[in-house]
Design a protein around this motif. Sequence first.
Motif, PDB file in Angstrom:
ATOM      1  N   VAL A 163      -8.330 -25.052   3.215  1.00 13.79           N
ATOM      2  CA  VAL A 163      -7.990 -23.992   2.261  1.00 13.79           C
ATOM      3  C   VAL A 163      -8.808 -22.735   2.546  1.00 13.79           C
ATOM      4  O   VAL A 163      -8.284 -21.614   2.541  1.00 13.79           O
ATOM      5  N   LEU A 164     -10.097 -22.912   2.804  1.00 12.48           N
ATOM      6  CA  LEU A 164     -10.948 -21.760   3.113  1.00 12.48           C
ATOM      7  C   LEU A 164     -10.459 -21.043   4.365  1.00 12.48           C
ATOM      8  O   LEU A 164     -10.474 -19.804   4.436  1.00 12.48           O
ATOM      9  N   LEU A 165     -10.017 -21.808   5.347  1.00  8.07           N
ATOM     10  CA  LEU A 165      -9.492 -21.213   6.572  1.00  8.07           C
ATOM     11  C   LEU A 165      -8.236 -20.396   6.286  1.00  8.07           C
ATOM     12  O   LEU A 165      -8.086 -19.263   6.766  1.00  8.07           O
ATOM     13  N   MET A 166      -7.337 -20.946   5.484  1.00  8.79           N
ATOM     14  CA  MET A 166      -6.101 -20.239   5.152  1.00  8.79           C
ATOM     15  C   MET A 166      -6.361 -18.974   4.338  1.00  8.79           C
ATOM     16  O   MET A 166      -5.633 -17.989   4.452  1.00  8.79           O
ATOM     17  N   GLU A 167      -7.399 -19.002   3.504  1.00 10.57           N
ATOM     18  CA  GLU A 167      -7.703 -17.866   2.632  1.00 10.57           C
ATOM     19  C   GLU A 167      -8.671 -16.882   3.271  1.00 10.57           C
ATOM     20  O   GLU A 167      -9.045 -15.886   2.639  1.00 10.57           O
ATOM     21  N   ASN A 168      -9.076 -17.132   4.502  1.00  8.64           N
ATOM     22  CA  ASN A 168     -10.086 -16.299   5.154  1.00  8.64           C
ATOM     23  C   ASN A 168      -9.686 -14.826   5.197  1.00  8.64           C
ATOM     24  O   ASN A 168     -10.471 -13.945   4.837  1.00  8.64           O
ATOM     25  N   ASP A 169      -8.457 -14.525   5.618  1.00  4.86           N
ATOM     26  CA  ASP A 169      -8.036 -13.127   5.751  1.00  4.86           C
ATOM     27  C   ASP A 169      -7.937 -12.428   4.404  1.00  4.86           C
ATOM     28  O   ASP A 169      -8.280 -11.250   4.280  1.00  4.86           O
ATOM     29  N   ARG A 170      -7.468 -13.149   3.391  1.00  2.76           N
ATOM     30  CA  ARG A 170      -7.205 -12.522   2.093  1.00  2.76           C
ATOM     31  C   ARG A 170      -8.455 -12.410   1.232  1.00  2.76           C
ATOM     32  O   ARG A 170      -8.656 -11.416   0.538  1.00  2.76           O
ATOM     33  N   ARG A 171      -9.311 -13.436   1.273  1.00  2.00           N
ATOM     34  CA  ARG A 171     -10.445 -13.474   0.353  1.00  2.00           C
ATOM     35  C   ARG A 171     -11.799 -13.499   1.042  1.00  2.00           C
ATOM     36  O   ARG A 171     -12.830 -13.307   0.397  1.00  2.00           O
ATOM     37  N   GLY A 172     -11.796 -13.745   2.351  1.00  2.00           N
ATOM     38  CA  GLY A 172     -13.060 -13.815   3.062  1.00  2.00           C
ATOM     39  C   GLY A 172     -13.796 -15.113   2.772  1.00  2.00           C
ATOM     40  O   GLY A 172     -13.422 -15.887   1.890  1.00  2.00           O
ATOM     41  N   LEU A 173     -14.863 -15.349   3.529  1.00  2.00           N
ATOM     42  CA  LEU A 173     -15.654 -16.561   3.341  1.00  2.00           C
ATOM     43  C   LEU A 173     -17.062 -16.273   2.831  1.00  2.00           C
ATOM     44  O   LEU A 173     -17.628 -17.060   2.086  1.00  2.00           O
ATOM     45  N   PHE A 174     -17.627 -15.146   3.240  1.00  2.00           N
ATOM     46  CA  PHE A 174     -18.979 -14.799   2.825  1.00  2.00           C
ATOM     47  C   PHE A 174     -18.978 -13.385   2.253  1.00  2.00           C
ATOM     48  O   PHE A 174     -18.730 -12.414   2.971  1.00  2.00           O
ATOM     49  N   PHE A 175     -19.210 -13.292   0.933  1.00  2.00           N
ATOM     50  CA  PHE A 175     -19.245 -11.998   0.251  1.00  2.00           C
ATOM     51  C   PHE A 175     -17.964 -11.203   0.524  1.00  2.00           C
ATOM     52  O   PHE A 175     -18.000  -9.998   0.789  1.00  2.00           O
ATOM     53  N   ALA A 176     -16.832 -11.910   0.456  1.00  2.00           N
ATOM     54  CA  ALA A 176     -15.497 -11.325   0.653  1.00  2.00           C
ATOM     55  C   ALA A 176     -15.270 -10.805   2.064  1.00  2.00           C
ATOM     56  O   ALA A 176     -14.319 -10.063   2.306  1.00  2.00           O
ATOM     57  N   LYS A 177     -16.109 -11.208   2.999  1.00  2.00           N
ATOM     58  CA  LYS A 177     -15.958 -10.788   4.390  1.00  2.00           C
ATOM     59  C   LYS A 177     -15.315 -11.918   5.194  1.00  2.00           C
ATOM     60  O   LYS A 177     -15.852 -13.029   5.255  1.00  2.00           O
ATOM     61  N   PRO A 178     -14.160 -11.663   5.828  1.00  2.00           N
ATOM     62  CA  PRO A 178     -13.519 -12.711   6.625  1.00  2.00           C
ATOM     63  C   PRO A 178     -14.250 -12.952   7.938  1.00  2.00           C
ATOM     64  O   PRO A 178     -14.900 -12.053   8.483  1.00  2.00           O
ATOM     65  N   LEU A 179     -14.145 -14.175   8.429  1.00  2.00           N
ATOM     66  CA  LEU A 179     -14.686 -14.501   9.739  1.00  2.00           C
ATOM     67  C   LEU A 179     -13.607 -14.266  10.800  1.00  2.00           C
ATOM     68  O   LEU A 179     -12.410 -14.366  10.508  1.00  2.00           O
ATOM     69  N   PRO A 180     -13.994 -13.976  12.027  1.00  2.00           N
ATOM     70  CA  PRO A 180     -13.015 -13.609  13.066  1.00  2.00           C
ATOM     71  C   PRO A 180     -12.324 -14.814  13.703  1.00  2.00           C
ATOM     72  O   PRO A 180     -12.427 -15.047  14.913  1.00  2.00           O
ATOM     73  N   PHE A 181     -11.595 -15.585  12.899  1.00  2.00           N
ATOM     74  CA  PHE A 181     -10.814 -16.683  13.457  1.00  2.00           C
ATOM     75  C   PHE A 181      -9.597 -16.119  14.189  1.00  2.00           C
ATOM     76  O   PHE A 181      -9.074 -15.059  13.832  1.00  2.00           O
ATOM     77  N   SER A 182      -9.125 -16.839  15.180  1.00  2.00           N
ATOM     78  CA  SER A 182      -7.968 -16.370  15.938  1.00  2.00           C
ATOM     79  C   SER A 182      -6.712 -16.404  15.075  1.00  2.00           C
ATOM     80  O   SER A 182      -6.568 -17.253  14.191  1.00  2.00           O
ATOM     81  N   ARG A 183      -5.803 -15.471  15.345  1.00  2.00           N
ATOM     82  CA  ARG A 183      -4.548 -15.412  14.604  1.00  2.00           C
ATOM     83  C   ARG A 183      -3.736 -16.686  14.805  1.00  2.00           C
ATOM     84  O   ARG A 183      -3.090 -17.173  13.878  1.00  2.00           O
ATOM     85  N   ARG A 184      -3.782 -17.251  15.993  1.00  2.00           N
ATOM     86  CA  ARG A 184      -3.030 -18.477  16.263  1.00  2.00           C
ATOM     87  C   ARG A 184      -3.544 -19.633  15.406  1.00  2.00           C
ATOM     88  O   ARG A 184      -2.758 -20.438  14.900  1.00  2.00           O
ATOM     89  N   LEU A 185      -4.857 -19.709  15.226  1.00  2.00           N
ATOM     90  CA  LEU A 185      -5.436 -20.771  14.401  1.00  2.00           C
ATOM     91  C   LEU A 185      -5.003 -20.622  12.949  1.00  2.00           C
ATOM     92  O   LEU A 185      -4.639 -21.609  12.297  1.00  2.00           O
ATOM     93  N   ILE A 186      -5.016 -19.392  12.440  1.00  2.00           N
ATOM     94  CA  ILE A 186      -4.617 -19.153  11.055  1.00  2.00           C
ATOM     95  C   ILE A 186      -3.143 -19.507  10.859  1.00  2.00           C
ATOM     96  O   ILE A 186      -2.766 -20.144   9.866  1.00  2.00           O
ATOM     97  N   GLN A 187      -2.297 -19.122  11.802  1.00  2.00           N
ATOM     98  CA  GLN A 187      -0.873 -19.432  11.692  1.00  2.00           C
ATOM     99  C   GLN A 187      -0.627 -20.934  11.749  1.00  2.00           C
ATOM    100  O   GLN A 187       0.222 -21.465  11.031  1.00  2.00           O
ATOM    101  N   PHE A 188      -1.373 -21.634  12.612  1.00  2.00           N
ATOM    102  CA  PHE A 188      -1.254 -23.092  12.679  1.00  2.00           C
ATOM    103  C   PHE A 188      -1.638 -23.715  11.342  1.00  2.00           C
ATOM    104  O   PHE A 188      -0.943 -24.609  10.829  1.00  2.00           O
ATOM    105  N   ALA A 189      -2.745 -23.250  10.764  1.00  2.00           N
ATOM    106  CA  ALA A 189      -3.218 -23.801   9.491  1.00  2.00           C
ATOM    107  C   ALA A 189      -2.185 -23.586   8.391  1.00  2.00           C
ATOM    108  O   ALA A 189      -1.941 -24.481   7.573  1.00  2.00           O
TER     109      ALA A 189
END
Length: 250
Positions: A163-189
């Motif tokens: 869930v955290l991975l899927m919400e990374n772009d929209r809500r971020g993981l640390f202080f609302a800052k997203p981590l630079p996961f690859s777009r392919r990984l996010i789409q797979f998730a």
Amino acid sequence: MVALQGSGTDEGSGAFVSASPVRGNDSESFGNLVIFAGILFSAAFTGLIWFASGRLQAISHLPDQGASWYFWILPEPTFWSRTTAWGFYAAHQIAQWALIYHAQVRVRKYTRGLHPVNVAALGMNAGFIAMHFVQTHIWYDGLAQDVSIWSALGLVAILLIWVLLMENDRRGLFFAKPLPFSRRLIQFARRYHGYYFSWAIVYTFWYHPMEATSGHLIGFFYMFLLMVQGSLFLTRMHVNRWWMVFLEVT
């Protein structure tokens, strides 16, 4: 003149979704009604588990043996206690995966109402919830008789990370800052999360007998809500912000 549902993005795959005609149940108010009915069903069935729990008090249990021990199992499992637990779990799991696959391959577009496959999923999950209730009161054991308690906990832990991975772009993981996961990984998730989430939920659901301790009641109530959510794939209800917040804080 037939109104059109707005075009959008398939949030499971990132693919463009074309507009489709609005049906009679294709409205925000209908979606809210479906969610409310799901919450009401979850609360009512949790109440039924509590109400019927007196019938389970005669079942004996082995003494607690530590942190890795699951208390709510039969001292001596039977052929039918194992067969029904694993058989019903397998049937439930395969049915859920089949409906998700059908939706991704045949439906492939969002609606504000319900697709027929959503109705089938809601009915299927309600049926297996009732089946588990009956199975508990006749044969009692869940999957816990044969697998470690850490298996269910591990599946849920991975689900939360997913869930955290899927919400990374929209809500971020640390202080609302997203981590630079690859777009392919996010789409797979996003595309395949339904299969894993379903596994984690259905496995955990059949792991436990329908006992009425506070932990069991809270857990089953929440699993019922997640089954409602898991049945609403490819609907706007599935991504309704207020509904998602309710699931997060419950």
